[in-house]
Design a protein around this motif. Structure first.
Motif, short mmCIF file in Angstrom:
data_model
loop_
_atom_site.label_atom_id
_atom_site.label_comp_id
_atom_site.label_asym_id
_atom_site.label_seq_id
_atom_site.Cartn_x
_atom_site.Cartn_y
_atom_site.Cartn_z
N TRP A 189 0.84 -1.21 0.00
CA TRP A 189 0.00 0.00 0.00
C TRP A 189 0.87 1.25 0.00
CZ3 TRP A 189 -0.24 3.70 3.96
CH2 TRP A 189 -1.21 4.70 3.77
N ALA A 190 1.88 1.27 0.88
CA ALA A 190 2.73 2.46 0.97
C ALA A 190 3.50 2.69 -0.32
CB ALA A 190 3.68 2.32 2.15
N LEU A 191 3.96 1.61 -0.95
CA LEU A 191 4.71 1.74 -2.19
C LEU A 191 3.83 2.11 -3.38
CD1 LEU A 191 7.13 -1.29 -1.79
CD2 LEU A 191 7.83 1.10 -2.02
N SER A 192 2.52 1.89 -3.25
CA SER A 192 1.62 2.14 -4.38
C SER A 192 1.53 3.61 -4.74
CB SER A 192 0.22 1.61 -4.07
OG SER A 192 -0.45 2.41 -3.11
N PHE A 193 1.97 4.49 -3.84
CA PHE A 193 1.90 5.92 -4.12
C PHE A 193 3.02 6.39 -5.04
CE2 PHE A 193 -0.70 5.30 -0.47
CZ PHE A 193 -1.69 6.25 -0.55
N ALA A 194 4.07 5.60 -5.14
CA ALA A 194 5.14 5.96 -6.07
C ALA A 194 4.63 5.83 -7.50
CB ALA A 194 6.35 5.05 -5.85
N PRO A 195 4.89 6.79 -8.35
CA PRO A 195 4.36 6.73 -9.71
C PRO A 195 4.89 5.52 -10.46
CG PRO A 195 6.01 8.45 -9.53
CD PRO A 195 5.72 7.98 -8.14
N SER A 196 4.00 4.86 -11.18
CA SER A 196 4.41 3.70 -11.96
C SER A 196 4.65 4.07 -13.42
CB SER A 196 3.33 2.62 -11.89
OG SER A 196 2.08 3.13 -12.31
N GLY A 197 4.32 5.28 -13.79
CA GLY A 197 4.51 5.72 -15.16
C GLY A 197 5.77 6.55 -15.31
N PRO A 198 5.85 7.33 -16.34
CA PRO A 198 7.05 8.13 -16.58
C PRO A 198 7.23 9.21 -15.51
CG PRO A 198 5.29 8.77 -18.09
CD PRO A 198 4.83 7.52 -17.38
N ALA A 199 8.48 9.52 -15.21
CA ALA A 199 8.78 10.58 -14.25
C ALA A 199 8.31 11.92 -14.80
CB ALA A 199 10.28 10.61 -13.97
N TRP A 200 7.97 12.82 -13.89
CA TRP A 200 7.61 14.19 -14.29
C TRP A 200 8.73 14.77 -15.15
CZ3 TRP A 200 9.35 19.15 -11.97
CH2 TRP A 200 8.62 20.25 -12.47
N PRO A 201 8.39 15.33 -16.30
CA PRO A 201 9.44 15.76 -17.24
C PRO A 201 10.14 17.05 -16.87
CG PRO A 201 7.27 16.26 -18.13
CD PRO A 201 7.04 15.46 -16.87
N GLY A 202 9.72 17.68 -15.78
CA GLY A 202 10.37 18.92 -15.36
C GLY A 202 9.77 20.17 -15.97
N GLU A 203 8.69 20.02 -16.71
CA GLU A 203 8.02 21.16 -17.36
C GLU A 203 6.65 21.35 -16.72
OE1 GLU A 203 6.61 22.59 -21.84
OE2 GLU A 203 6.74 20.45 -21.35
N TYR A 204 6.37 22.56 -16.24
CA TYR A 204 5.04 22.87 -15.71
C TYR A 204 4.10 23.14 -16.87
CZ TYR A 204 6.90 23.25 -10.97
OH TYR A 204 7.48 22.97 -9.75
N LEU A 205 3.07 22.30 -16.99
CA LEU A 205 2.09 22.48 -18.06
C LEU A 205 1.01 23.40 -17.54
CD1 LEU A 205 1.81 18.74 -19.20
CD2 LEU A 205 3.49 20.48 -19.86
N ARG A 206 0.87 24.58 -18.15
CA ARG A 206 -0.06 25.59 -17.67
C ARG A 206 -0.55 26.43 -18.84
NH1 ARG A 206 3.17 28.70 -13.50
NH2 ARG A 206 4.79 27.12 -13.66
N LEU A 207 -1.63 27.15 -18.58
CA LEU A 207 -2.12 28.09 -19.59
C LEU A 207 -1.16 29.25 -19.72
CD1 LEU A 207 -5.98 28.48 -19.10
CD2 LEU A 207 -4.77 27.54 -21.07
N GLN A 208 -0.78 29.55 -20.94
CA GLN A 208 0.07 30.69 -21.20
C GLN A 208 -0.09 31.09 -22.66
OE1 GLN A 208 3.91 28.75 -20.30
NE2 GLN A 208 4.43 28.98 -22.46
N THR A 209 0.46 32.24 -23.01
CA THR A 209 0.42 32.72 -24.39
C THR A 209 1.86 32.87 -24.89
OG1 THR A 209 -1.62 33.92 -23.96
CG2 THR A 209 -0.39 34.53 -25.94
N PRO A 210 2.25 32.19 -25.96
CA PRO A 210 1.46 31.21 -26.71
C PRO A 210 1.29 29.91 -25.92
CG PRO A 210 3.71 31.22 -27.52
CD PRO A 210 3.62 32.34 -26.52
N GLU A 211 0.29 29.13 -26.30
CA GLU A 211 0.02 27.89 -25.60
C GLU A 211 1.18 26.90 -25.75
OE1 GLU A 211 -3.65 26.26 -26.98
OE2 GLU A 211 -4.88 27.83 -26.06
N ILE A 212 1.39 26.11 -24.69
CA ILE A 212 2.39 25.05 -24.76
C ILE A 212 1.90 23.96 -25.71
CG2 ILE A 212 3.61 23.27 -23.44
CD1 ILE A 212 3.27 25.05 -20.96
N HIS A 213 2.77 23.52 -26.59
CA HIS A 213 2.43 22.45 -27.53
C HIS A 213 3.64 21.54 -27.65
CE1 HIS A 213 1.64 20.92 -31.85
NE2 HIS A 213 0.87 20.25 -31.00
N ASP A 214 3.59 20.37 -27.00
CA ASP A 214 4.73 19.46 -27.07
C ASP A 214 4.33 18.06 -26.66
OD1 ASP A 214 4.67 19.42 -24.24
OD2 ASP A 214 6.25 20.92 -24.06
N SER A 215 5.32 17.17 -26.64
CA SER A 215 5.05 15.76 -26.35
C SER A 215 4.69 15.53 -24.88
CB SER A 215 6.28 14.92 -26.72
OG SER A 215 7.41 15.33 -25.97
#
Length: 275
Positions: A189-215
């Protein structure tokens, strides 16, 4: 059924008896200046004996939430599988002058802040029956509740709310019960909180102008779509994506800012909380 543990502070030795125990909660910090001098030895002793380890902080609730939480996290340096706890009680001289309303606000803010900072760890609250019934008004405990009702049978805390741990005695040391079936179940249970998918890429995805468009946007959108959210997977982080993000954050008890940072990313890629 169920498993047993204890909670340790400087009153205990650096190597307490672990016979019959599956877990331990260790006091690490208090306020902005105190650190349990035994905590690292107690941690190493617990791990060497196969116990699931949790750390707790005792607050001085007139202080800054962020300052206390940051100090706790910097000291504990939690690893995946470690459990983090706010020891929420305020009868001592450091807290008795803080109103119950401010104590409640501290609790809410600490749990949310620590969860944001440590998304890969379970974060929860310890309190006694008095605080649960008479000070708390929201029922918010982040990931779990550890309730203290000394004098009642282990596993029978006498409350209606969902709980994971029960402190049922303080004689000769604080003794605790968990309703999970085994040490392995608690560890999983305690280990289940660790993400099982890809690590956070280091980019904050947020609304901005121009809009973020990437992988990175596309990967997050695809994950949200896979979870069942109605979101267009086009790689553009626009108003629709921000709206889905805020709804997801509200559902998971995260800060509702519409920004995919490390906590929101990690929560999206967990596999035990899919909605």
């Amino acid at each position: 059924m169920g498993i047993y543990g204890q909670d340790w502070a400087s009153y205990q030795s650096s190597n307490p008896d672990t016979s019959g125990l599956s877990f331990v909660f260790i006091k690490v910090t208090e306020g902005l200046s105190y650190t349990n001098p035994e905590w690292t030895d107690q941690r190493d002793h617990a791990r060497a004996n196969g116990l699931v380890v949790g750390y707790y902080h005792y607050p001085h609730m007139a202080n800054s939430v962020e300052a206390e939480a940051d100090r706790f996290l910097a000291t504990a340096q939690p690893q995946p599988g470690d459990i983090l706890v706010l020891d929420w009680e305020g009868y001592d001289s450091a807290n008795s002058g803080v109103s119950h309303a401010d104590q409640l606000a501290y609790k809410e803010a600490w749990l949310r802040y620590v969860k944001q900072k440590a998304p890969a760890n379970p974060v929860g609250m310890y309190c006694n029956f008095d605080y649960w019934e008479n000070v708390d008004t929201t029922g918010y405990v982040a990931d779990f509740l550890w309730i203290a009702t000394a004098g009642r049978s282990a596993g029978d805390p006498g409350i209606r709310a969902n709980w994971l741990f029960h402190q049922y005695s303080d004689n000769p040391v604080d003794q605790d019960y968990c309703h999970l079936d085994s040490t392995d179940a608690l560890s999983s249970w305690a280990l289940s909180f660790a993400p099982s998918g890809p690590a956070w890429p280091g980019e904050y995805l947020r609304l901005q102008t121009p809009e973020i468009h990437d992988s990175n946007v596309r990967a997050w959108q695809q994950r949200m779509s896979d979870r069942g959210w109605h979101i267009t997977v086009d790689g553009w982080y626009g108003p629709a994506s921000a709206s889905i993000c805020r709804q997801f954050q509200a559902e998971k008890g995260l800060t509702q800012d519409g920004i995919v940072g490390p906590a929101t990313w990690a929560c999206a890629f967990r596999t035990d909380n899919v909605t």
